[in-house]
Design an enzyme around this catalytic site. Structure first.
Site, PDB file in Angstrom:
ATOM      1  N   ASP A  13       0.687  -1.025   0.447  1.00  0.00           N
ATOM      2  CA  ASP A  13      -0.133   0.005   0.335  1.00  0.00           C
ATOM      3  C   ASP A  13       0.822   0.775  -0.065  1.00  0.00           C
ATOM      4  OD1 ASP A  13      -2.214  -1.686   0.130  1.00  0.00           O
ATOM      5  OD2 ASP A  13      -3.123  -1.334   2.279  1.00  0.00           O
ATOM      6  N   LYS A  16       1.662   2.482  -4.874  1.00  0.00           N
ATOM      7  CA  LYS A  16       2.378   1.480  -6.168  1.00  0.00           C
ATOM      8  C   LYS A  16       1.441   1.880  -6.938  1.00  0.00           C
ATOM      9  CE  LYS A  16       2.426  -2.447  -4.525  1.00  0.00           C
ATOM     10  NZ  LYS A  16       1.953  -1.992  -3.089  1.00  0.00           N
ATOM     11  N   GLY A  40      -3.992  -4.202  -3.893  1.00  0.00           N
ATOM     12  CA  GLY A  40      -5.691  -3.164  -4.167  1.00  0.00           C
ATOM     13  C   GLY A  40      -4.636  -2.216  -4.493  1.00  0.00           C
ATOM     14  N   HIS A  41      -4.846  -1.494  -5.969  1.00  0.00           N
ATOM     15  CA  HIS A  41      -3.891  -0.585  -6.400  1.00  0.00           C
ATOM     16  C   HIS A  41      -4.457   0.937  -7.204  1.00  0.00           C
ATOM     17  CE1 HIS A  41      -0.254  -3.493  -7.253  1.00  0.00           C
ATOM     18  NE2 HIS A  41      -0.404  -3.042  -5.700  1.00  0.00           N
ATOM     19  N   GLN A 224       1.951  -6.274  -3.111  1.00  0.00           N
ATOM     20  CA  GLN A 224       2.426  -6.220  -2.218  1.00  0.00           C
ATOM     21  C   GLN A 224       4.073  -5.705  -1.834  1.00  0.00           C
ATOM     22  OE1 GLN A 224       1.933  -9.628  -3.675  1.00  0.00           O
ATOM     23  NE2 GLN A 224      -0.827  -8.267  -2.872  1.00  0.00           N
TER      24      GLN A 224
HETATM   25  P1  GDP Z   1      -0.839   0.380  -3.328  1.00  0.00           P
HETATM   26  O1  GDP Z   1      -1.571  -1.011  -3.612  1.00  0.00           O
HETATM   27  O2  GDP Z   1       0.459   0.734  -3.022  1.00  0.00           O
HETATM   28  O3  GDP Z   1      -1.280   0.454  -5.146  1.00  0.00           O
HETATM   29  O4  GDP Z   1      -1.452   1.544  -2.321  1.00  0.00           O
HETATM   30  P2  GDP Z   1      -3.546   1.453  -2.044  1.00  0.00           P
HETATM   31  O5  GDP Z   1      -3.512   2.515  -3.436  1.00  0.00           O
HETATM   32  O6  GDP Z   1      -3.477   0.346  -1.360  1.00  0.00           O
HETATM   33  O7  GDP Z   1      -3.032   2.513  -0.725  1.00  0.00           O
HETATM   34  C1  GDP Z   1      -1.811   4.043  -1.323  1.00  0.00           C
HETATM   35  C2  GDP Z   1      -3.210   4.998  -1.451  1.00  0.00           C
HETATM   36  O8  GDP Z   1      -2.967   6.592  -0.875  1.00  0.00           O
HETATM   37  C3  GDP Z   1      -4.416   5.254  -1.981  1.00  0.00           C
HETATM   38  O9  GDP Z   1      -6.221   4.971  -1.567  1.00  0.00           O
HETATM   39  C4  GDP Z   1      -3.421   6.873  -3.151  1.00  0.00           C
HETATM   40  O10 GDP Z   1      -4.953   6.843  -3.459  1.00  0.00           O
HETATM   41  C5  GDP Z   1      -3.261   7.434  -2.037  1.00  0.00           C
HETATM   42  N1  GDP Z   1      -2.581   8.277  -2.308  1.00  0.00           N
HETATM   43  C6  GDP Z   1      -1.439   7.452  -3.113  1.00  0.00           C
HETATM   44  N2  GDP Z   1      -0.587   8.436  -2.912  1.00  0.00           N
HETATM   45  C7  GDP Z   1      -0.906   9.612  -1.854  1.00  0.00           C
HETATM   46  C8  GDP Z   1       0.107  10.882  -2.064  1.00  0.00           C
HETATM   47  O11 GDP Z   1       0.441  11.244  -2.316  1.00  0.00           O
HETATM   48  N3  GDP Z   1      -0.909  11.277  -0.820  1.00  0.00           N
HETATM   49  C9  GDP Z   1      -2.056  11.046  -0.235  1.00  0.00           C
HETATM   50  N4  GDP Z   1      -2.705  11.659   0.654  1.00  0.00           N
HETATM   51  N5  GDP Z   1      -2.910  10.116   0.035  1.00  0.00           N
HETATM   52  C10 GDP Z   1      -1.748   9.274  -2.061  1.00  0.00           C
HETATM   53  P1  IMO Z   2      -0.943  -4.088  -1.811  1.00  0.00           P
HETATM   54  O1  IMO Z   2      -0.440  -4.255  -3.336  1.00  0.00           O
HETATM   55  C1  IMO Z   2      -1.133  -4.727   2.090  1.00  0.00           C
HETATM   56  C2  IMO Z   2      -0.834  -8.878   3.156  1.00  0.00           C
HETATM   57  C3  IMO Z   2      -2.465  -9.247   4.300  1.00  0.00           C
HETATM   58  C4  IMO Z   2      -1.629 -10.523   5.323  1.00  0.00           C
HETATM   59  C5  IMO Z   2      -0.838 -10.637   4.722  1.00  0.00           C
HETATM   60  C6  IMO Z   2      -0.720 -11.655   4.160  1.00  0.00           C
HETATM   61  O2  IMO Z   2      -2.151  -3.919  -2.103  1.00  0.00           O
HETATM   62  O3  IMO Z   2      -0.137  -3.222  -1.551  1.00  0.00           O
HETATM   63  P2  IMO Z   2      -2.525 -12.551   1.864  1.00  0.00           P
HETATM   64  O4  IMO Z   2      -4.131 -12.711   1.462  1.00  0.00           O
HETATM   65  O5  IMO Z   2      -1.672 -12.252   0.473  1.00  0.00           O
HETATM   66  O6  IMO Z   2      -2.390 -14.247   1.743  1.00  0.00           O
HETATM   67  O7  IMO Z   2      -2.709 -11.790   3.334  1.00  0.00           O
HETATM   68  O8  IMO Z   2      -0.173  -9.721   3.286  1.00  0.00           O
HETATM   69  N1  IMO Z   2      -1.038  -8.134   1.900  1.00  0.00           N
HETATM   70  C7  IMO Z   2      -1.174  -6.884   2.049  1.00  0.00           C
HETATM   71  N2  IMO Z   2      -1.264  -5.622   2.593  1.00  0.00           N
HETATM   72  N3  IMO Z   2      -1.448  -4.337   0.558  1.00  0.00           N
HETATM   73  C8  IMO Z   2      -1.425  -5.450  -0.010  1.00  0.00           C
HETATM   74  O9  IMO Z   2      -0.919  -5.855  -1.507  1.00  0.00           O
HETATM   75  C9  IMO Z   2      -1.437  -6.825   0.451  1.00  0.00           C
HETATM   76  N4  IMO Z   2      -1.926  -8.015  -0.443  1.00  0.00           N
HETATM   77  C10 IMO Z   2      -1.333  -8.870   1.094  1.00  0.00           C
HETATM   78  O10 IMO Z   2      -2.843  -7.681   4.985  1.00  0.00           O
HETATM   79  O11 IMO Z   2      -1.412  -9.420   6.364  1.00  0.00           O
HETATM   80 MG    MG Z   3      -2.923  -1.431  -1.908  1.00  0.00          MG
END
Ligand code: GDP
Ligand code: IMO
Ligand code: MG
Length: 442
Positions: A13, A16, A40-41, A224
């Protein structure tokens, strides 16, 4: 410069999705190489917010070819759901999505085992996403997995499902005390998915190889993060795939000599979802402040993310094991208004000072971080698009991250929108190293 791997440097998270969406402008092919719908991207555009679980975040770009590599575990229900959702928003995905015939399928029994195993573990649970990821990779390693290519051969598919269910149903009924599965029903269901997906199925390695030969630039999108990697993460509190840069090769059939650069994405602080050690976690109002300002809820499960200070131990390790050539620092704006900033530069445990990330989960759980304290800025960084416009303290914070990791920062993100980004150097296109951040200060 050509082919770039983007990975998470922390526990997932990191942002990416946003970074890949931006860099995809310069790419021809975008490849997911591991994980599944546990990811979840998030991509925020003028058309609204998109959360991708299986589809590469580059799918929004016009004329971009997207690939789900052989290292991904594919839940057809989740994938078709995502395709339908995109179509309902006016974006139809056609031949621009290729799916590896070697990728393994997630079956309904994988999700059931994932949930039942977590329940049985009680306090020792990993806090998985419940998407069946671990059990699907277990089957792959045990050589009883069912692959995407099997969808095209109904008799083979049926035989494999029937064979697997003998053991699995026994296990589900007698060990976990839950219901078993009916092979005929699974085959009927997956036959529909086969019809829907057959036009997308390819040999991913050959497909990417040919694209590279034709001069295409390839962007590999990690899911991840480094510390969730099954080999290199905080085991056993990890996911079941290689989320580190090496996974891009094994997960897409591309040799390491074809990778030109590795970008590590990191938040300006740290978060983690699920169980496991997190040395810089803040269980006070500072942590809940980060959680609230950063809107730190899991994009897949909606769970609150645990929050804490930036950890240079975590980042230095990520730079090392991924061979990062540069970093992207996201969510700098979330630190706006903090009274002070802390960065962990070491851990202390039983009188010993650790300067490098320990592998022992007990050390990681019980250690005390050694912090460096930096002043925060009084103004706002939110939405800033130029490095020079950042407050001097923010620039100092970024410079310190570079020093502590010995890795240059290419991008800084100051908001969730595409536009809220400082691009110091484009790692997809630039061959030249960037000048020092200290020289860029006004
Ligand atoms: P990923 O799994 O690495 O793609 O990241 P996620 O999408 O799960 O989580 C990142 C969260 O931060 C999302 O809700 C994005 O919209 C938000 N986000 C990304 N970059 C920024 C930033 O620079 N500032 C803020 N406030 N939110 C951001
Ligand atoms: P993105 O790509 C954050 C975590 C779960 C749990 C562990 C194992 O959005 O960064 P799993 O279901 O993979 O067997 O769970 O890994 N986990 C993540 N945490 N971002 C993710 O993906 C994750 N995918 C799995 O919360 O601790
Ligand atoms: Mg994510």
């Amino acid at each position: 410069m050509g082919n770039l791997v983007v990975i998470g440097s922390q526990w997932g998270d990191e942002g990416k999705g946003k970074i890949v969406d931006i860099l995809a402008h310069e790419a021809d092919v975008i490849v997911r190489f591991q994980g599944g719908s546990n990811a979840g991207h998030t991509v925020v555009t003028k058309k609204g917010t998109f959360i991708f679980h299986l589809l590469p975040s580059g799918i929004l770009g016009r004329g971009k070819q997207c690939v789900l590599g052989n290292g991904v575990v594919i839940d057809p229900v989740a994938l078709i759901g995502e395709l339908d959702q995109l179509a309902s928003r006016g974006m139809k995905v056609g031949r621009n999505l290729a799916i590896s015939q070697r990728a393994h399928l997630i079956l309904p029994y994988h999700k059931a085992i994932d949930k039942a195993a977590e329940k049985a573990k009680g306090a020792r649970r990993i806090g998985t996403t419940g998407k069946g990821i671990g059990p699907a990779y277990v089957d792959k390693m045990a050589r009883v997995g069912i692959r995407v290519g099997d969808l095209l051969h109904p008799a083979v598919f049926r035989e494999k499902v029937e064979c697997n269910l003998v053991e699995i149903n026994n296990f589900l009924r007698h060990v976990y005390g839950t219901r078993g599965f009916n092979a005929a029903r699974i085959c009927e269901e997956y036959d529909q998915y086969a019809h829907r997906l057959r036009g997308h199925i390819v040999d991913d390695s050959l497909f990417i190889h040919k694209a590279m030969e034709n001069g295409s630039r390839v962007l590999f999108e990690g899911a991840q993060g480094t510390h969730l990697d099954v080999d290199l993460g905080t085991y056993p509190f990890v996911t079941s795939s290689n989320a580190t840069a090496g996974g891009a090769c094994t997960g897409s059939g591309v040799g390491p000599t074809k990778i030109d650069a590795v970008l590590g994405v990191t938040k300006a602080y740290t978060t983690r979802v699920g169980s496991g050690p997190f040395p810089t976690e803040l269980v006070d109002e500072v942590g809940s402040g980060l959680q609230e300002r950063g809107q730190e809820f899991g994009a897949t499960t909606g769970r609150e993310r645990r929050c804490g200070w930036l950890d240079a131990m975590v980042l230095r390790y990520a730079v090392r094991v991924n061979g990062c050539t540069s970093l992207a620092v996201t969510k700098l704006d979330v630190l706006d208004g903090a009274p002070e900033l802390k960065i962990a530069v070491g851990y202390r445990y039983e009188g010993k000072l650790y300067r490098d990330m320990p592998a022992d989960v007990d050390v990681l759980t019980n250690c005390e971080p050694v912090y460096e304290v930096l002043p925060c800025w009084s103004g706002t960084t939110s939405g800033t698009t130029s490095y020079k416009a950042l407050p001097v303290e923010a620039r100092r914070y970024l410079r310190r991250i570079e020093e502590l990791t010995s890795c240059p920062i290419d991008l800084v993100s100051t908001g969730s929108h595409r536009e809220h980004t400082i691009m110091l150097r484009n790692p997809m296109t630039s061959t030249r190293p960037r000048g020092k951040l200290s020289k860029m200060s006004a």
